[in-house]
Design a protein around this motif. Structure first.
Motif, short mmCIF file in Angstrom:
data_model
loop_
_atom_site.label_atom_id
_atom_site.label_comp_id
_atom_site.label_asym_id
_atom_site.label_seq_id
_atom_site.Cartn_x
_atom_site.Cartn_y
_atom_site.Cartn_z
N TYR A 163 34.25 -33.38 38.97
CA TYR A 163 34.02 -32.02 39.48
C TYR A 163 33.92 -31.02 38.32
N LEU A 164 34.86 -31.08 37.39
CA LEU A 164 34.86 -30.16 36.27
C LEU A 164 33.76 -30.49 35.26
N ALA A 165 33.54 -31.78 35.01
CA ALA A 165 32.51 -32.18 34.05
C ALA A 165 31.13 -31.72 34.51
N SER A 166 30.86 -31.83 35.81
CA SER A 166 29.57 -31.41 36.34
C SER A 166 29.35 -29.92 36.11
N GLY A 167 30.35 -29.12 36.43
CA GLY A 167 30.20 -27.67 36.27
C GLY A 167 30.11 -27.24 34.82
N ILE A 168 31.03 -27.73 33.99
CA ILE A 168 31.09 -27.27 32.60
C ILE A 168 29.89 -27.75 31.79
N CYS A 169 29.52 -29.03 31.92
CA CYS A 169 28.41 -29.56 31.13
C CYS A 169 27.08 -28.92 31.52
N LEU A 170 26.82 -28.79 32.81
CA LEU A 170 25.53 -28.23 33.23
C LEU A 170 25.43 -26.75 32.88
N PHE A 171 26.51 -26.00 33.07
CA PHE A 171 26.43 -24.59 32.70
C PHE A 171 26.34 -24.43 31.19
N SER A 172 27.00 -25.29 30.43
CA SER A 172 26.92 -25.21 28.97
C SER A 172 25.50 -25.48 28.48
N VAL A 173 24.81 -26.44 29.12
CA VAL A 173 23.41 -26.69 28.77
C VAL A 173 22.57 -25.44 29.01
N PHE A 174 22.75 -24.83 30.17
CA PHE A 174 21.99 -23.63 30.53
C PHE A 174 22.27 -22.47 29.56
N GLU A 210 20.34 -29.59 22.71
CA GLU A 210 21.43 -29.24 23.63
C GLU A 210 21.48 -30.20 24.81
N THR A 211 20.32 -30.56 25.34
CA THR A 211 20.29 -31.49 26.47
C THR A 211 20.83 -32.86 26.05
N GLY A 212 20.42 -33.32 24.87
CA GLY A 212 20.89 -34.63 24.40
C GLY A 212 22.38 -34.67 24.15
N LEU A 213 22.91 -33.63 23.51
CA LEU A 213 24.34 -33.61 23.19
C LEU A 213 25.20 -33.59 24.45
N TYR A 214 24.86 -32.71 25.38
CA TYR A 214 25.67 -32.62 26.60
C TYR A 214 25.43 -33.80 27.53
N SER A 215 24.28 -34.44 27.42
CA SER A 215 24.07 -35.67 28.20
C SER A 215 24.99 -36.77 27.71
N LEU A 247 17.28 -28.28 36.13
CA LEU A 247 18.03 -27.24 35.42
C LEU A 247 17.54 -27.09 33.98
N VAL A 248 17.22 -28.21 33.33
CA VAL A 248 16.73 -28.16 31.94
C VAL A 248 15.39 -27.43 31.87
N ILE A 249 14.48 -27.72 32.79
CA ILE A 249 13.18 -27.05 32.80
C ILE A 249 13.34 -25.56 33.08
N TYR A 250 14.23 -25.23 34.02
CA TYR A 250 14.50 -23.81 34.30
C TYR A 250 15.06 -23.12 33.06
N SER A 251 15.96 -23.78 32.35
CA SER A 251 16.55 -23.21 31.13
C SER A 251 15.52 -23.08 30.03
N TRP A 302 21.52 -17.91 45.55
CA TRP A 302 20.22 -17.74 44.91
C TRP A 302 20.22 -18.26 43.48
N ASN A 303 21.41 -18.46 42.90
CA ASN A 303 21.54 -18.85 41.51
C ASN A 303 21.10 -20.30 41.32
N PRO A 304 20.03 -20.58 40.55
CA PRO A 304 19.58 -21.97 40.35
C PRO A 304 20.62 -22.84 39.64
N VAL A 305 21.45 -22.25 38.78
CA VAL A 305 22.49 -23.03 38.09
C VAL A 305 23.51 -23.53 39.11
N LEU A 306 23.90 -22.68 40.02
CA LEU A 306 24.80 -23.09 41.09
C LEU A 306 24.18 -24.19 41.94
#
Length: 357
Positions: A163-174, A210-215, A247-251, A302-306
Motif C-alpha cells: 500500500y505504501l510502496a505503491s503510493g510513495i514510488c508512483l508519486f515520487s516518479v511523478f 527516474e522511471t528506471g530507478l523507482y522501478s 503515469l510515466v507518459i503523463y509525467s 480528477w487527479n491522474p496521479v491518484l
C-alpha cells in the motif's frame, strides 16, 4: 533510321518536343502510331495521312497504352526530384532515410544523457549507488512504522508495505520527473552547443532515469514482500503495467511543459516544488480514496496521479475495492495522451526560442 519512312523521320527531326519524347523513334514503331493520331495537329502543310500511307488497323488498346506511357512519362519528369527524394535510397534528400537517421541519432544522444544522469546521481549521493535507493526506502519504513503503531500491521484489504510502496514510488516518479525536467535546461546548458543535442532529449533522459530507478525500488519491495508473506500478492499484472506506463507518459508531457515554462518564466523553478507538496496529500499516497468523505471525492478523483495509485493497488489485490465511476484506466490514459500532445506542441512551438535565448 533506314527502316523509317523519310517523311516520318523528317517530321521527327523538325520538332524538338518529338525528339525529347521519342529519343528512339524507330523502336517498336510506337512513334509512327502516335504520329498518326496527332497528324492533324502538326503545324505543317501536309497532305492527308491516308494519301501517304496505307491505312493500318490500329488497336485502340495499344493506342491507349501508348497514351498511358506518355502521361506517366510526363508525370515522372515533372515530379522526378520530389519522388526521388522519397524512394531513392542513395539520395541525400531521402525523407525516410533522414527520419530513420534522425531517430538513431536521438536514441544515441538519449543513451549518452542517461549515462550522464546516472553518473551524476550516483556521484552526488552520500552512499553511492545505495544512496539513490535510501530515500524512497526510508520514507516507506517511516510510514510503515507509523501505520504499525496507529492502525496495526495491515490495511485490511491490502498489505501495508505494498500500500505504501505503491503510493510513495508512483508519486515520487511523478514529482521527480516534473521537478528535474524544470531544471533540465539549466543543468545541461553546456550541451546545447552540440547540434545533435536537443532540449527534449534531456527530459527524455531524466524520465528514463527516474522511471528506471523507482522501478527497481518498487520491484525490490514487491519481491521482499513476497518473501516475507510467502505468497504472490499480484492479481492483475497487465493493469499494473498499464497504470504505471500511463503515469510515466503523463509525467513526461508535464515535464516537457515545465521545461519550456521554466526557461521562459524562471519563477516556475521555484513554484514547481511548492506545488508538488499539496499534491502529495491529495494524490492518495497515504490516504486512499475510500477514506475520503463522499462529498469530496468528485473534486479529488480528477487527479491522474491518484488514479494511477488506486489502479496499481487494485492490481495487487481485488480486495482493494475501487469504484468504476471514480477510478478509470481509460481516464488515466486520456490524461496521459492529452498531456504528452500538449507538451510536444508547446515544445515544437518554442524550440528555436529555447536554443537561441
Amino acid at each position: 533510321y533506314v527502316k523509317m519512312p523519310r517523311i516520318i523521320l523528317g517530321i521527327w527531326d523538325s520538332f524538338h518536343s518529338h525528339r525529347y519524347k521519342w529519343p528512339n523513334p524507330q523502336k517498336g514503331k510506337i512513334y509512327a502510331v502516335w504520329l498518326k493520331s496527332q497528324w492533324l495537329k502538326i503545324n505543317l502543310k501536309l497532305p492527308p495521312y491516308k494519301s501517304l500511307f496505307k491505312e493500318d488497323k490500329i488497336n485502340k488498346i495499344y493506342l491507349g497504352y501508348i497514351y498511358f506511357l506518355i502521361c506517366m512519362g510526363n508525370i515522372l519528369r515533372i515530379y522526378e526530384s520530389y519522388i526521388s527524394s522519397y524512394f531513392d535510397i542513395n539520395s541525400s534528400g531521402n525523407f525516410i532515410k533522414r527520419k530513420i537517421d534522425g531517430w538513431v541519432i536521438q536514441r544515441n544522444v538519449v543513451d549518452g544523457l542517461v549515462y550522464r544522469e546516472l553518473k551524476t546521481r550516483v556521484s552526488t549521493a552520500k552512499f553511492g549507488v545505495a544512496g539513490v535507493f535510501i530515500e524512497p526506502l526510508g520514507q516507506i519504513c517511516m510510514f510503515l512504522l507509523l501505520f504499525s503503531l496507529i492502525r496495526g500491521n495491515n490495511r485490511g484489504s491490502l498489505d501495508t508495505i505494498l500500500y505504501l510502496a505503491s503510493g510513495i514510488c508512483l508519486f515520487s516518479v511523478f514529482s521527480d520527473i516534473g521537478i528535474r525536467s524544470a531544471n533540465a535546461m539549466i543543468a545541461n546548458e553546456a550541451l546545447f552547443f552540440y547540434r545533435r543535442v536537443k532540449p527534449i532529449d534531456t527530459v527524455l533522459a531524466r524520465t528514463i532515469v527516474e522511471t528506471g530507478l523507482y522501478s527497481i525500488v518498487f520491484i525490490t519491495i514487491t519481491i521482499g514482500c513476497y518473501l516475507l508473506r510467502e505468497e504472490i500478492i499480484l492479481n492483475d499484472i497487465t493493469l499494473l503495467i498499464l497504470s504505471c506506463l500511463g503515469l510515466v507518459i503523463y509525467s513526461l508531457g508535464l515535464g516537457i511543459f515545465l521545461m519550456v515554462s521554466a526557461h521562459i518564466y524562471p519563477i516556475v523553478l521555484q513554484l514547481t516544488p511548492i506545488i508538488m507538496r499539496p499534491l502529495w496529500f491529495i494524490s492518495g499516497v497515504v490516504i486512499s480514496l475510500n477514506s475520503i468523505p463522499q462529498w469530496l471525492r468528485p473534486y479529488i478523483s480528477w487527479n491522474p496521479v491518484l488514479q494511477a495509485i488506486e489502479l496499481v493497488r487494485h492490481a495487487f489485490s481485488t480486495n482493494y475495492v475501487i469504484r468504476s465511476d471514480e477510478v478509470s484506466l481509460i481516464y488515466l490514459w486520456q490524461c496521459a495522451i492529452v498531456s504528452l500532445c500538449f507538451g510536444l506542441w508547446i515544445y515544437t512551438s518554442n524550440e528555436k526560442r529555447l536554443l537561441t535565448r
